[in-house]
Design a protein around this motif. Structure first.
Motif, short mmCIF file in Angstrom:
data_model
loop_
_atom_site.label_atom_id
_atom_site.label_comp_id
_atom_site.label_asym_id
_atom_site.label_seq_id
_atom_site.Cartn_x
_atom_site.Cartn_y
_atom_site.Cartn_z
N LEU A 81 74.51 46.48 91.50
CA LEU A 81 74.85 47.90 92.02
C LEU A 81 76.45 47.60 91.92
O LEU A 81 76.83 46.79 92.68
N LEU A 82 77.00 48.27 91.64
CA LEU A 82 78.61 48.54 91.82
C LEU A 82 78.74 49.79 92.74
O LEU A 82 78.63 50.70 92.37
N GLY A 83 79.13 49.47 93.92
CA GLY A 83 79.36 50.59 94.93
C GLY A 83 80.99 50.87 94.71
O GLY A 83 81.70 50.20 94.93
N ASN A 84 81.03 52.10 94.25
CA ASN A 84 82.41 52.70 94.05
C ASN A 84 82.75 53.60 95.14
O ASN A 84 82.38 54.66 95.49
N ALA A 85 83.81 53.20 96.04
CA ALA A 85 84.19 53.86 97.00
C ALA A 85 84.97 55.05 96.74
O ALA A 85 85.47 55.09 95.79
N PRO A 86 84.78 56.15 97.58
CA PRO A 86 85.52 57.43 97.28
C PRO A 86 86.87 57.27 97.51
O PRO A 86 87.30 56.68 98.36
N ALA A 127 84.22 55.00 102.40
CA ALA A 127 84.53 53.87 101.60
C ALA A 127 83.86 52.68 102.47
O ALA A 127 83.41 51.49 101.89
N ALA A 128 83.56 52.82 103.70
CA ALA A 128 83.20 51.72 104.65
C ALA A 128 81.97 52.30 105.60
O ALA A 128 81.86 53.42 105.74
N GLY A 129 81.37 51.21 106.04
CA GLY A 129 80.18 51.66 106.92
C GLY A 129 78.90 50.97 106.63
O GLY A 129 78.05 50.79 107.55
N GLY A 130 78.86 50.73 105.44
CA GLY A 130 77.50 49.83 105.14
C GLY A 130 77.76 48.31 105.33
O GLY A 130 78.52 47.79 106.03
N ARG A 187 87.11 48.71 95.21
CA ARG A 187 87.97 49.22 96.48
C ARG A 187 87.34 49.34 97.54
O ARG A 187 87.72 49.87 98.62
N THR A 188 86.33 48.38 98.01
CA THR A 188 85.69 48.18 99.16
C THR A 188 85.08 46.82 99.40
O THR A 188 84.53 46.61 98.48
N ASP A 189 85.11 46.59 100.56
CA ASP A 189 84.27 45.05 100.79
C ASP A 189 82.93 45.46 101.19
O ASP A 189 82.07 44.34 101.70
N GLU A 190 82.45 46.68 101.31
CA GLU A 190 81.24 47.17 101.94
C GLU A 190 80.52 48.16 100.97
O GLU A 190 81.03 48.52 100.11
N LEU A 191 79.13 48.17 101.37
CA LEU A 191 78.19 49.14 100.53
C LEU A 191 78.93 50.39 100.81
O LEU A 191 78.87 50.81 102.21
N PRO A 192 79.56 51.39 100.17
CA PRO A 192 79.95 52.71 100.56
C PRO A 192 78.94 53.52 101.14
O PRO A 192 77.71 53.49 100.68
N LEU A 193 79.28 54.30 101.85
CA LEU A 193 78.43 55.46 102.48
C LEU A 193 78.60 56.71 101.62
O LEU A 193 78.64 57.75 102.55
N PHE A 194 78.59 56.70 100.49
CA PHE A 194 78.86 58.13 99.92
C PHE A 194 80.06 58.74 99.96
O PHE A 194 80.93 59.04 99.26
N VAL A 225 76.60 51.99 88.63
CA VAL A 225 77.62 52.55 89.37
C VAL A 225 77.15 53.57 90.00
O VAL A 225 76.63 54.46 89.72
N GLY A 226 77.47 53.43 91.55
CA GLY A 226 76.98 54.50 92.37
C GLY A 226 77.94 54.47 93.77
O GLY A 226 78.62 53.48 93.88
N SER A 227 77.91 55.75 94.22
CA SER A 227 78.83 55.87 95.68
C SER A 227 78.25 55.14 96.80
O SER A 227 78.64 55.63 97.91
N GLY A 228 77.28 54.43 96.45
CA GLY A 228 76.53 53.68 97.78
C GLY A 228 75.30 54.64 98.29
O GLY A 228 75.01 55.33 97.61
#
Length: 150
Positions: free
Chosen positions: A74-79, A42-45, A32-39, A4-7
């Motif tokens: 990898l579970l991207g956890n959106a901020p 929530a979006a941009g990846g 909570r996102t359809d994209e790889l979060p960018l730390f 689990v990470g914030s991207g």
């Protein structure tokens, strides 16, 4: 294995990071996102293999891991609280280059720069992300224990 990470750190080459994960066969799921979060955002990846939009939706289950062949996820956890750091990030990277800061020294320099220039907001969000990631990892572990044979 599930991480689990914030991207990806937004100062990295995010498309290249996503491509490496894809090449290695590591599925990327979004929470909570359809994209790889960018730390900090929530979006941009790149679009994730599967995203969930709400907290009410269950964490990934065995059904989501079938295509990974057991290699991991990898579970991207959106901020929940985003910070727009793009302009500050560009300034930080220009300053680092001007001061001949390179290699492993870039990340600590950039983080310090962002903390200072955001009035501490980026540090606050970083701390929130650590707690949120640990909490989501615990939720996933509990959910998995309920479906996993003993």
């Amino acid at each position: 294995m599930l991480v689990v990470g914030s991207g990806a750190k937004s100062l990295l080459d995010v498309p290249a990071t996503a491509e490496v994960l894809e090449t290695l066969g590591v599925p990327v799921l979004g929470y909570r996102t359809d994209e790889l979060p960018l730390f900090y955002a929530a979006a941009g990846g790149r679009r994730s293999a599967r995203g969930s939009r709400t907290r009410k939706e269950p964490p990934p289950s065995r059904a989501h891991t079938g295509s990974s062949g057991g290699a991991g996820l990898l579970l991207g956890n959106a901020p929940e609280n985003e910070v727009d750091v793009e302009e500050l990030l560009e300034q930080a990277l220009r300053t680092a280059a001007a001061e001949n800061i390179s290699g492993q020294a870039v990340t600590p320099f950039v983080l310090s720069f962002l903390h200072e220039r955001s009035g501490g907001r980026t540090l606050e969000v970083n701390r929130e992300l650590v707690v949120a990631n640990a909490g989501l990892a615990a939720q996933v572990a509990i959910a998995f224990s309920r479906i996993s044979p003993r």
